[in-house]
Design an enzyme around this catalytic site. Sequence first.
Site, PDB file in Angstrom:
ATOM      1  N   ASP A 154      -5.432 -10.198  -0.409  1.00  0.00           N
ATOM      2  CA  ASP A 154      -5.815  -8.889   0.102  1.00  0.00           C
ATOM      3  C   ASP A 154      -5.273  -7.790  -0.795  1.00  0.00           C
ATOM      4  OD1 ASP A 154      -7.049 -10.095   2.206  1.00  0.00           O
ATOM      5  OD2 ASP A 154      -5.484  -9.674   3.675  1.00  0.00           O
ATOM      6  N   LYS A 211      -9.975  -5.337   1.398  1.00  0.00           N
ATOM      7  CA  LYS A 211     -10.866  -4.511   2.206  1.00  0.00           C
ATOM      8  C   LYS A 211     -10.039  -3.412   2.848  1.00  0.00           C
ATOM      9  CE  LYS A 211     -12.218  -8.092   4.518  1.00  0.00           C
ATOM     10  NZ  LYS A 211     -12.860  -8.938   5.544  1.00  0.00           N
ATOM     11  N   ALA A 258       2.555  -7.568  11.000  1.00  0.00           N
ATOM     12  CA  ALA A 258       3.026  -6.220  10.683  1.00  0.00           C
ATOM     13  C   ALA A 258       3.765  -5.566  11.844  1.00  0.00           C
ATOM     14  CB  ALA A 258       1.847  -5.351  10.257  1.00  0.00           C
ATOM     15  N   MET A 298      -4.263  -0.638  11.813  1.00  0.00           N
ATOM     16  CA  MET A 298      -5.417  -0.019  11.136  1.00  0.00           C
ATOM     17  C   MET A 298      -5.961   1.178  11.898  1.00  0.00           C
ATOM     18  SD  MET A 298      -7.276  -3.569   9.963  1.00  0.00           S
ATOM     19  CE  MET A 298      -6.972  -4.405  11.544  1.00  0.00           C
TER      20      MET A 298
END
Length: 496
Positions: free
Chosen positions: A248, A270, A332, A383
């Site tokens: 990633d 992405k 995370a 996100m």
Amino acid sequence: MKLYPLFADLSHRAVLVVGGGAVAERKIAALLGAQAQVTVNAPVLTPQLRRWVSEGRIAHRADAFQEGWLERIWLVVAATSDRETNALVATLAGLRRIFVNVVDDATLSSFHVPAVVDRAPLMIAISSGGEAPMLARLLRERLETLLDHSLGALATLAARLRSRIRARLPDMAARRQFYETLFAGPVATLLRQGKSKEAGQAAEQALASASPAHPGSVVLVGAGPGDPGLLTLRALRALNEADVILHDRLVSTEVLELARRDAERIEVGKQAGNHHTTQDGIHALLLEHACAGRRVVRLKGGDPFVFGRGGEELEFLRSHEIPYEVVPGITAAVACAAYAGIPLTHRDHAQSVRFVTAHCRNSLDTLDWLALAQEQQTLAVYMGVGGLASLQARLIEHGRAATTPFALIENGSRAEQRVVIGTLANLAERASAHAVGSPALLILGEVAALAQSLAWFGQPPLGATVHDIRAAATGRRSSIPPAPVHADLLAAIHRG
């Protein structure tokens, strides 16, 4: 200063050592071990150096140093107690483009002699660039206790079989797998037991039965949020076995540097609004490299099974009968909260935690806002930087108190980590004022008020103080009082 590491072949090559004391003796001993042709230049020699001269092992020049002695010399060591002499040797050697080491003077040296762990023909060299030689020696001492002396015999055995291994296993992936078995299997065990004959026989049998073909496979690896120290041992091993790494965009450089140097690295990152590689494209790459017999590591930030689409990738691999395994990573929410000093749950203030993704409007529309707006729980929002205003409005609309504390953790666990704190009422405003960008994780709930008082990593939080947050929450059950300091804990700290 960052040095370029190399190993020099000095066998039967001329080396000049200026100085005849104990330091010069140690340097010459190492050079003789490398079969160098050594000339020592000094008026007075140690007893050992005199013996080596008398035995013809080294040559001796007793006169003052002369530039002409640098003719046809490959390497120079200046080991006198006179800095002017050392500087002269270094200058004249440099003019002739000859590498020179001046003992205990990094500024005059063009090469440095590392601390060495000797398992010949296997050699491990450790250098601090001449800045901290004692640290290099300490690391050498630690490695000496970790690395068995049989490694030298193992390297010799591998060298003896090398041409036959290449002929038997022309495929690089199959050959690498054989070496890994050779170095970590029964052959290595027999050598540690001093059974060299049996080890040789076991190596011959393993080579005879080795398959030239190597089936491809995929390992789905969680890289954590960025700090390479959070990788699992199994993840580190997978990175060092990989032929290809599909990673990633947000996997840190420090993590990638732990992988095999010759592994092919392909970024398939992405981010919101910019799909560098589509999910179908990632699937195609996994299939292509696995079918070519390569060991593929699909390296994902955080944990591959927490908003990482790891399940989709495994379903694809299963449908194409590609062997796979999964190495979990620290997600995370867990890591970023810990590095910000925030407990995701707290006995008095958060009995549950919810992991939420909010990277687009469609995902926001599918969430149970009434449930998310309940107090006494922690929300960990992935996100969500681009949709903070919408998230803030919907939570307040569905009953979450505007005074609920939040912490935005940008680049969590990395050297550049930033934490912005405030209340739900000013979430979007604070994020904009401090230009919070991706990657960032939002922690929302009563426990977020602890971000400042329990902070331990990086810079102090930005934004409102804990006092401001608590003042805003006055009279509410969810306000967090100052944490008590237990007497027994305090006494233990004072005792060291």
